[in-house]
Scaffold this motif. Structure first.
Motif, PDB file in Angstrom:
ATOM      1  N   ASN A  56       0.787  -1.241   0.000  1.00 54.69           N
ATOM      2  CA  ASN A  56       0.000   0.000   0.000  1.00 54.69           C
ATOM      3  C   ASN A  56       0.817   1.287   0.000  1.00 54.69           C
ATOM      4  OD1 ASN A  56      -2.375  -1.506   0.141  1.00 54.69           O
ATOM      5  ND2 ASN A  56      -2.483  -1.418   2.375  1.00 54.69           N
ATOM      6  N   ILE A  57       2.058   1.235   0.462  1.00 54.69           N
ATOM      7  CA  ILE A  57       2.779   2.472   0.752  1.00 54.69           C
ATOM      8  C   ILE A  57       2.941   3.385  -0.471  1.00 54.69           C
ATOM      9  CG2 ILE A  57       5.054   1.363   0.470  1.00 54.69           C
ATOM     10  CD1 ILE A  57       4.231   4.074   3.059  1.00 54.69           C
ATOM     11  N   ILE A  58       3.327   2.835  -1.606  1.00 55.33           N
ATOM     12  CA  ILE A  58       3.538   3.685  -2.788  1.00 55.33           C
ATOM     13  C   ILE A  58       2.226   4.267  -3.312  1.00 55.33           C
ATOM     14  CG2 ILE A  58       4.304   3.704  -5.199  1.00 55.33           C
ATOM     15  CD1 ILE A  58       6.555   1.827  -4.404  1.00 55.33           C
ATOM     16  N   PRO A  59       1.155   3.451  -3.500  1.00 56.98           N
ATOM     17  CA  PRO A  59      -0.110   4.034  -3.948  1.00 56.98           C
ATOM     18  C   PRO A  59      -0.673   5.087  -2.998  1.00 56.98           C
ATOM     19  CG  PRO A  59      -0.142   1.643  -4.201  1.00 56.98           C
ATOM     20  CD  PRO A  59       1.089   1.975  -3.418  1.00 56.98           C
ATOM     21  N   VAL A  60      -0.518   4.881  -1.690  1.00 57.27           N
ATOM     22  CA  VAL A  60      -1.051   5.832  -0.716  1.00 57.27           C
ATOM     23  C   VAL A  60      -0.299   7.162  -0.793  1.00 57.27           C
ATOM     24  CG1 VAL A  60      -1.154   6.322   1.771  1.00 57.27           C
ATOM     25  CG2 VAL A  60      -2.047   4.160   0.894  1.00 57.27           C
ATOM     26  N   VAL A  61       1.022   7.113  -0.865  1.00 52.32           N
ATOM     27  CA  VAL A  61       1.815   8.339  -0.973  1.00 52.32           C
ATOM     28  C   VAL A  61       1.508   9.049  -2.285  1.00 52.32           C
ATOM     29  CG1 VAL A  61       4.161   9.255  -1.238  1.00 52.32           C
ATOM     30  CG2 VAL A  61       3.665   7.569   0.546  1.00 52.32           C
ATOM     31  N   ASP A  62       1.416   8.296  -3.358  1.00 51.22           N
ATOM     32  CA  ASP A  62       1.113   8.878  -4.671  1.00 51.22           C
ATOM     33  C   ASP A  62      -0.237   9.589  -4.652  1.00 51.22           C
ATOM     34  OD1 ASP A  62       1.661   9.133  -7.606  1.00 51.22           O
ATOM     35  OD2 ASP A  62      -0.157   7.915  -7.735  1.00 51.22           O
ATOM     36  N   GLN A  63      -1.235   8.949  -4.033  1.00 51.00           N
ATOM     37  CA  GLN A  63      -2.569   9.560  -3.970  1.00 51.00           C
ATOM     38  C   GLN A  63      -2.557  10.822  -3.116  1.00 51.00           C
ATOM     39  OE1 GLN A  63      -5.678   6.834  -2.843  1.00 51.00           O
ATOM     40  NE2 GLN A  63      -7.252   8.424  -2.745  1.00 51.00           N
ATOM     41  N   ALA A  64      -1.810  10.800  -2.023  1.00 54.24           N
ATOM     42  CA  ALA A  64      -1.742  11.981  -1.158  1.00 54.24           C
ATOM     43  C   ALA A  64      -1.131  13.168  -1.895  1.00 54.24           C
ATOM     44  CB  ALA A  64      -0.940  11.659   0.106  1.00 54.24           C
ATOM     45  N   LEU A  65      -0.044  12.930  -2.624  1.00 47.58           N
ATOM     46  CA  LEU A  65       0.597  14.011  -3.370  1.00 47.58           C
ATOM     47  C   LEU A  65      -0.324  14.559  -4.455  1.00 47.58           C
ATOM     48  CD1 LEU A  65       4.214  12.550  -3.729  1.00 47.58           C
ATOM     49  CD2 LEU A  65       3.492  14.435  -2.252  1.00 47.58           C
ATOM     50  N   LYS A  66      -1.015  13.655  -5.139  1.00 47.69           N
ATOM     51  CA  LYS A  66      -1.919  14.103  -6.207  1.00 47.69           C
ATOM     52  C   LYS A  66      -3.091  14.887  -5.636  1.00 47.69           C
ATOM     53  CE  LYS A  66      -0.860  10.485  -9.600  1.00 47.69           C
ATOM     54  NZ  LYS A  66      -1.336   9.245 -10.280  1.00 47.69           N
ATOM     55  N   GLN A  67      -3.656  14.414  -4.535  1.00 49.07           N
ATOM     56  CA  GLN A  67      -4.789  15.123  -3.932  1.00 49.07           C
ATOM     57  C   GLN A  67      -4.364  16.507  -3.432  1.00 49.07           C
ATOM     58  OE1 GLN A  67      -7.540  12.894  -1.393  1.00 49.07           O
ATOM     59  NE2 GLN A  67      -7.491  14.562   0.084  1.00 49.07           N
ATOM     60  N   ALA A  68      -3.138  16.592  -2.953  1.00 49.62           N
ATOM     61  CA  ALA A  68      -2.634  17.879  -2.461  1.00 49.62           C
ATOM     62  C   ALA A  68      -2.216  18.811  -3.594  1.00 49.62           C
ATOM     63  CB  ALA A  68      -1.446  17.638  -1.533  1.00 49.62           C
ATOM     64  N   GLY A  69      -2.057  18.253  -4.781  1.00 48.43           N
ATOM     65  CA  GLY A  69      -1.597  19.063  -5.899  1.00 48.43           C
ATOM     66  C   GLY A  69      -0.132  19.464  -5.736  1.00 48.43           C
ATOM     67  N   VAL A  70       0.646  18.557  -5.141  1.00 46.99           N
ATOM     68  CA  VAL A  70       2.048  18.841  -4.841  1.00 46.99           C
ATOM     69  C   VAL A  70       2.941  17.849  -5.578  1.00 46.99           C
ATOM     70  CG1 VAL A  70       3.794  18.739  -3.017  1.00 46.99           C
ATOM     71  CG2 VAL A  70       1.606  19.877  -2.592  1.00 46.99           C
ATOM     72  N   GLY A  71       3.970  18.344  -6.224  1.00 47.19           N
ATOM     73  CA  GLY A  71       4.951  17.475  -6.862  1.00 47.19           C
ATOM     74  C   GLY A  71       5.990  17.034  -5.840  1.00 47.19           C
ATOM     75  N   LYS A  72       6.595  15.897  -6.061  1.00 47.89           N
ATOM     76  CA  LYS A  72       7.554  15.380  -5.080  1.00 47.89           C
ATOM     77  C   LYS A  72       8.747  16.311  -4.885  1.00 47.89           C
ATOM     78  CE  LYS A  72       9.819  12.378  -8.508  1.00 47.89           C
ATOM     79  NZ  LYS A  72      10.125  10.972  -8.875  1.00 47.89           N
ATOM     80  N   HIS A  73       9.127  17.045  -5.921  1.00 48.93           N
ATOM     81  CA  HIS A  73      10.281  17.927  -5.807  1.00 48.93           C
ATOM     82  C   HIS A  73       9.948  19.234  -5.068  1.00 48.93           C
ATOM     83  CE1 HIS A  73      12.943  15.426  -8.164  1.00 48.93           C
ATOM     84  NE2 HIS A  73      11.989  15.280  -9.073  1.00 48.93           N
ATOM     85  N   GLU A  74       8.671  19.422  -4.734  1.00 53.50           N
ATOM     86  CA  GLU A  74       8.275  20.581  -3.934  1.00 53.50           C
ATOM     87  C   GLU A  74       8.360  20.303  -2.441  1.00 53.50           C
ATOM     88  OE1 GLU A  74       4.771  22.920  -5.496  1.00 53.50           O
ATOM     89  OE2 GLU A  74       4.446  21.029  -6.559  1.00 53.50           O
ATOM     90  N   LEU A  75       8.532  19.022  -2.068  1.00 53.91           N
ATOM     91  CA  LEU A  75       8.554  18.665  -0.654  1.00 53.91           C
ATOM     92  C   LEU A  75       9.756  19.260   0.062  1.00 53.91           C
ATOM     93  CD1 LEU A  75       7.569  14.875  -0.890  1.00 53.91           C
ATOM     94  CD2 LEU A  75       6.109  16.791  -0.176  1.00 53.91           C
ATOM     95  N   SER A  76       9.520  19.749   1.288  1.00 54.99           N
ATOM     96  CA  SER A  76      10.596  20.310   2.102  1.00 54.99           C
ATOM     97  C   SER A  76      11.251  19.245   2.970  1.00 54.99           C
ATOM     98  CB  SER A  76      10.051  21.424   3.004  1.00 54.99           C
ATOM     99  OG  SER A  76       9.386  22.407   2.252  1.00 54.99           O
ATOM    100  N   ALA A  77      10.443  18.265   3.427  1.00 58.78           N
ATOM    101  CA  ALA A  77      10.947  17.206   4.293  1.00 58.78           C
ATOM    102  C   ALA A  77       9.927  16.084   4.355  1.00 58.78           C
ATOM    103  CB  ALA A  77      11.236  17.737   5.698  1.00 58.78           C
ATOM    104  N   ILE A  78      10.373  14.934   4.858  1.00 57.09           N
ATOM    105  CA  ILE A  78       9.484  13.785   5.047  1.00 57.09           C
ATOM    106  C   ILE A  78       9.495  13.409   6.520  1.00 57.09           C
ATOM    107  CG2 ILE A  78       9.037  11.375   4.480  1.00 57.09           C
ATOM    108  CD1 ILE A  78      10.356  11.870   1.775  1.00 57.09           C
ATOM    109  N   ALA A  79       8.303  13.405   7.128  1.00 60.06           N
ATOM    110  CA  ALA A  79       8.149  13.003   8.519  1.00 60.06           C
ATOM    111  C   ALA A  79       7.569  11.595   8.558  1.00 60.06           C
ATOM    112  CB  ALA A  79       7.228  13.975   9.253  1.00 60.06           C
ATOM    113  N   PHE A  80       8.024  10.795   9.495  1.00 63.33           N
ATOM    114  CA  PHE A  80       7.568   9.407   9.558  1.00 63.33           C
ATOM    115  C   PHE A  80       7.453   8.962  11.007  1.00 63.33           C
ATOM    116  CE2 PHE A  80      12.148   9.472   9.632  1.00 63.33           C
ATOM    117  CZ  PHE A  80      12.474   8.560  10.625  1.00 63.33           C
ATOM    118  N   THR A  81       6.634   7.951  11.239  1.00 64.55           N
ATOM    119  CA  THR A  81       6.500   7.371  12.569  1.00 64.55           C
ATOM    120  C   THR A  81       7.678   6.451  12.844  1.00 64.55           C
ATOM    121  OG1 THR A  81       4.095   7.436  12.421  1.00 64.55           O
ATOM    122  CG2 THR A  81       5.037   5.970  14.065  1.00 64.55           C
ATOM    123  N   ARG A  82       8.434   6.774  13.888  1.00 70.59           N
ATOM    124  CA  ARG A  82       9.562   5.924  14.284  1.00 70.59           C
ATOM    125  C   ARG A  82       9.107   4.836  15.271  1.00 70.59           C
ATOM    126  NH1 ARG A  82      15.197   7.518  17.464  1.00 70.59           N
ATOM    127  NH2 ARG A  82      16.274   5.551  16.977  1.00 70.59           N
ATOM    128  N   GLY A  83       8.069   5.113  16.007  1.00 65.18           N
ATOM    129  CA  GLY A  83       7.562   4.190  17.004  1.00 65.18           C
ATOM    130  C   GLY A  83       6.662   4.962  17.948  1.00 65.18           C
TER     131      GLY A  83
END
Length: 375
Positions: A56-83
């Motif tokens: 699921n991870i790639i389709p979910v990220v792809d859908q989030a970026l498309k819904q936001a209207g944001v290209g991957k190269h516009e991202l400032s940082a990636i936050a993730f759950t470490r635990g």
């Protein structure tokens, strides 16, 4: 004009694969893929969860970026759950985040899952974008912290607020299937756990009680549903005597199991005949345990700003009880919107946003922490 801060948040601590995009503190997209396969097993199977995350991870990220209207190269940082969370599930989210950030040459931000639940109160949704000429139809969005649901009661500051953010300092009762804590929050990154379960979590107690009754997984929402038609005083269950502000639910689960076994031995149809009363009684017991400790914590710390977070914060009995306490004790009670109560990536992205403002980044050497204490 300064460049916008755009954070991609990734959540994969248990059985929900989620991605969200926040731009300058405003939520643009929040996508969650729920894994229904676990229902057949009566609980989350870690190996199946990690495999589903990989799918699921790639389709979910792809859908989030498309819904936001944001290209991957516009991202400032990636936050993730470490635990905290399941090791296999965390590995999938962290590995993707590390690879994606490395490929884009942007910073990584680690987030404690429980901190994310608390800061979910600070999620602010961006207004929808309307076609030119229709902007006048859009009502002015309410300010962060404004009352979205029930208005303040009694003409004062007390009341139940659905959505919006409390002011510092405040107390947060975080209740989910894996955690039960009372946290004192003085700032976005100054949090102290002042009470927590010494064994099982409240959400796990709900699900276990439902399983004992023969209800399908996840059983917590079903107990809430059937309890609406039942008498919460029909059956009495013992409440554990735990010192200070800590909780315990293991003894309650054992007592409930013995109760059901004894009653069904006398009447095999007992659960079906008294389902609503049983659900109402066990739910009332769990809620009483939670709110009694919360009242103690509020009194000891002289705080009236109260928040709840985590999956169990969607429970209608808990919300109703806190509504009454708000009137009685002059509290302001804050509850996130339903979609931000359960596991989601918006809470990870908003936490990442505030960490970005502090330039609080991590490295590619970061590893998951299945047990990750808050504070």
């Amino acid at each position: 004009m300064s460049k916008s801060i755009i954070i991609l948040g990734i959540e994969s601590s248990c059985d929900d694969t989620a991605a969200a995009v926040i731009k300058d503190g405003k939520l643009l997209a929040n996508i969650v893929a729920t894994q229904n396969i676990h229902k057949a097993y009566g609980g989350v199977v870690p190996e199946l969860a990690s495999r589903a995350h990989q799918k699921n991870i790639i389709p979910v990220v792809d859908q989030a970026l498309k819904q936001a209207g944001v290209g991957k190269h516009e991202l400032s940082a990636i936050a993730f759950t470490r635990g905290p969370g399941l090791m296999g599930s965390l590995i999938v989210g962290i590995s993707f985040a590390k690879a994606f950030a490395l490929g884009l040459d942007i910073p990584l931000i680690e987030v404690n899952h429980m901190q994310g639940h608390i800061l979910a109160h600070f999620i602010e949704e961006a207004p929808p974008v309307l076609p030119e000429g229709e902007q006048g139809l859009l009502a002015k969005p309410s300010a962060l912290g404004a009352c979205v649901g029930t208005p303040p009661l009694g003409g004062g500051r007390e009341g139940l607020r659905l959505g919006g953010a409390p002011t510092f300092p405040f107390l947060c009762l975080t209740v989910s299937g894996g955690h039960t804590q009372i946290v004192l929050i003085n700032d976005f990154f100054e949090m102290k756990v002042i009470g927590e379960t010494i064994d099982d979590a409240a959400g796990e107690a709900f699900d276990k009680a439902a399983k004992i009754m023969g209800l399908p997984y996840p059983g917590g929402p079903l107990i809430d549903k059937y309890a609406k038609e039942g008498d919460p005083k029909a059956f009495a269950f013992s409440k554990p005597k735990v010192p200070d502000l800590n909780f315990s639910f293991s003894g309650l689960k054992t007592g409930f199991m013995n109760f059901i076994n004894n009653e069904t031995a006398k009447n095999p149809n007992f659960v079906e005949e008294r389902k609503a009363d049983i659900c109402a009684s066990i739910q009332r017991t769990i809620i009483d345990i939670l709110v009694n400790k919360l009242k103690m914590a509020a009194q000891q710390n002289n705080i009236t700003q109260i928040a709840i977070a985590g999956g169990v914060s969607a429970n209608s009995e808990l919300r109703g009880t806190l509504h009454e306490l708000a009137k009685q004790l002059g509290w302001q009670v804050f509850i996130p919107k339903f979609e931000y109560c359960t596991d989601n990536a918006a809470m990870i992205a908003i936490t990442g946003y505030y960490k970005y403002l502090k330039q609080d980044f991590t490295t590619q050497a970061i590893a998951p922490l299945p047990r990750y204490s808050l504070g």
